[in-house]
Design an enzyme around this catalytic site. Structure first.
Site, PDB file in Angstrom:
ATOM      1  N   GLU A 234       1.011  -1.062  -0.392  1.00 21.15           N
ATOM      2  CA  GLU A 234       0.129  -0.203  -0.161  1.00 21.15           C
ATOM      3  C   GLU A 234       1.282   1.259  -0.113  1.00 21.15           C
ATOM      4  O   GLU A 234       1.640   1.394   0.823  1.00 21.15           O
ATOM      5  CB  GLU A 234      -0.791  -0.025   1.016  1.00 21.15           C
ATOM      6  CG  GLU A 234      -2.508   0.848   1.463  1.00 21.15           C
ATOM      7  CD  GLU A 234      -1.598   2.421   1.689  1.00 21.15           C
ATOM      8  OE1 GLU A 234      -1.911   3.603   0.896  1.00 21.15           O
ATOM      9  OE2 GLU A 234      -1.840   2.291   3.359  1.00 21.15           O
ATOM     10  N   CYS A 268      -2.262   8.855   3.225  1.00 18.39           N
ATOM     11  CA  CYS A 268      -2.996   8.028   1.811  1.00 18.39           C
ATOM     12  C   CYS A 268      -3.851   8.584   1.097  1.00 18.39           C
ATOM     13  O   CYS A 268      -4.010   8.378  -0.108  1.00 18.39           O
ATOM     14  CB  CYS A 268      -2.099   6.924   1.944  1.00 18.39           C
ATOM     15  SG  CYS A 268      -0.340   6.641   1.981  1.00 18.39           S
TER      16      CYS A 268
END
Length: 461
Positions: A234, A268
């Site tokens: 990720e 993020c």
């Protein structure tokens, strides 16, 4: 980078730690392997009991843990408390659902009869020790969303945490140990980034998961590929936040502020690129800029603070470079855009308009409270702008038109599409991205199965 807690609100070094040497790393790898041999045979009920105990302990520790998170990486104290609570919730969710998510699957007997089987099934078995390379921005949550499903699946964990959150890393090891997990079930490796490659190459480590930067993801993926080991990555995100004419513009602008500055903008999945239809652009820009300008920047330990400091001096410098490059290239700062005087690594909430493809901030992730505004002529242009990014983590769409919703869900290149709300992670929903945002999924049933040996079991007639 030293392994140390440095208070980002004033730059003061609070604690330093010695990196583990080769002998200690070897001891922990041996312990992980030995523990896995027995832990893998424990029942779901026993794993769930231990994980629920860990959740209860975390709830008891919440206030102290929140202050630790804030001291290490600067998030506002209220958000740190919420992070701890979310972790306890995820632990309980996996304790409640893991057995069901990993239950044997049996195809219809008629479907496998021609293979000569009287019975066939799929069983999910644990892989072994899994290395987790984790970031500082959600120092508790990022680890727990790996650890809870991994432990419930019967794996054991090895945590290499970011070097600026060592207290959180050590706390997590202690938390699982206090909950009753045996010593080798979850261990923290206090090591620098340079030592990760050797650990990942060790044959006792069966897989790895990384949340972090694109360069870090490339390094881990490269080594894991060479060693033929499963990985989940990720990485970064530059999520679009699209507003169409049918939207509740006032509500969209209000949520947009939170979506951009959550965790001091260091997320993020924070919305970063705000793509607004021309018919409502001016109204949205006015409300959004006013909301960003009204935020209180200050001491993250103060419950009245909306935005604290960035986690590191280098992080602030990187953000400044992106803003300065955009302004030099013709962008306009509708608010913010200048570093404040004084101690700590603070940066003001900033809105930039007039973004072009030539600007670095159009292609690179802005990790801090800086938003970019785009004007779109229609839905097609909004999708074009949204997809004009190397990243594809999540996305936000504001519209009351169901046909538009269908188009965005079909056409946006992202791991998630959140309609009339901001992106958030939840234990029951898969989380991850496409393109340079990585691959694989965390959370939900998809996440717990990532580190399982999906085993075909065949019985002859």
């Amino acid at each position: 980078m030293p392994i140390a807690t440095v208070n980002p609100a004033n730059g003061e070094t609070l604690k330093t730690y010695q990196a583990m040497g080769e002998e200690e790393i070897e001891r922990r790898l041996q312990l992980a392997e030995a523990t896995f041999r027995t832990y893998r045979t424990t029942s779901f009920d026993e794993r769930a009991r231990l994980l629920r105990h860990a959740a209860d302990l975390l709830d008891e520790d919440r206030d102290d843990v929140a202050r630790m998170l804030t001291a290490e990486m600067g998030k506002p104290l209220a958000q740190a408390r919420a992070e701890a609570a979310k972790c306890a919730k995820a632990m309980r969710w996996y304790a409640d659902h893991a057995a069901e998510l990993l239950a044997d699957e049996e195809p219809d007997a008629a479907d496998v009869k021609d293979s000569g089987a009287s019975r066939a099934l799929v069983r999910y078995r644990p892989l072994g020790p899994v290395l987790a390379v984790m970031p500082w921005n959600f120092p508790l949550w990022q680890v727990v969303r790996f650890a809870a499903p991994a432990l419930m699946a019967g794996n054991v964990g090895l945590l290499k945490h970011a070097s600026n959150v060592p207290q959180t890393a050590l706390y997590l090891e202690d938390l699982f140990h206090r909950a009753g997990f045996t010593e080798g079930t979850f261990q923290t490796l206090l090591i620098g980034s340079a030592a990760v490659d050797d650990v990942l190459r060790d044959e006792r480590v069966r897989a790895a998961t990384l949340t972090g930067s694109e360069p870090a993801g490339r390094a881990v993926a490269s080594t894991a590929g060479e060693m033929i080991k499963k990985t989940v990555l990720e990485l970064g995100g530059s999520d679009p936040f699209v507003v169409m004419p049918s939207a509740d513009v006032e509500r969209a602008a209000e949520v947009a502020v939170t979506a951009r500055v959550q965790n001091n903008g260091q997320s993020c999945i924070a919305a970063k690129r705000f793509i607004v239809h021309a018919d409502v652009y001016d109204a949205f820009a006015e409300r959004f800029t006013a909301g960003m300008r009204a935020l209180t920047v200050g001491d993250p330990m103060d419950d009245g603070t909306d935005v604290g400091p960035l986690a590191s001096e280098q992080g602030r410098a990187d953000l400044e470079e992106l803003v300065d490059d955009a302004v030099r290239s013709g962008a306009t700062a509708l608010c913010g855009g200048e570093r404040p005087d004084g101690p700590g690594w603070f940066y003001p909430p900033t809105v930039l308009a007039g973004i072009t493809r030539e600007m670095r901030i159009h292609r690179e992730e802005a990790f801090g409270p800086v938003a970019t505004l785009y004007r779109a002529a229609d839905l097609d242009e909004a999708v074009l702008i949204a997809n004009d990014s190397p990243f594809g983590l999540s996305s936000n769409v504001w519209t009351r038109d169901e046909d538009e919703v269908d188009r965005f869900v079909r056409d946006l290149e992202a791991g998630g599409v959140f309609v009339n709300g901001m992106t958030a992670s939840h234990p029951a929903l898969p989380f991850g991205g496409v393109k340079r945002s990585g691959y694989g999924r965390e959370l939900s049933g998809h996440g717990i199965r990532e580190f399982c040996n999906i085993t075909t079991v065949w019985h002859g007639a």
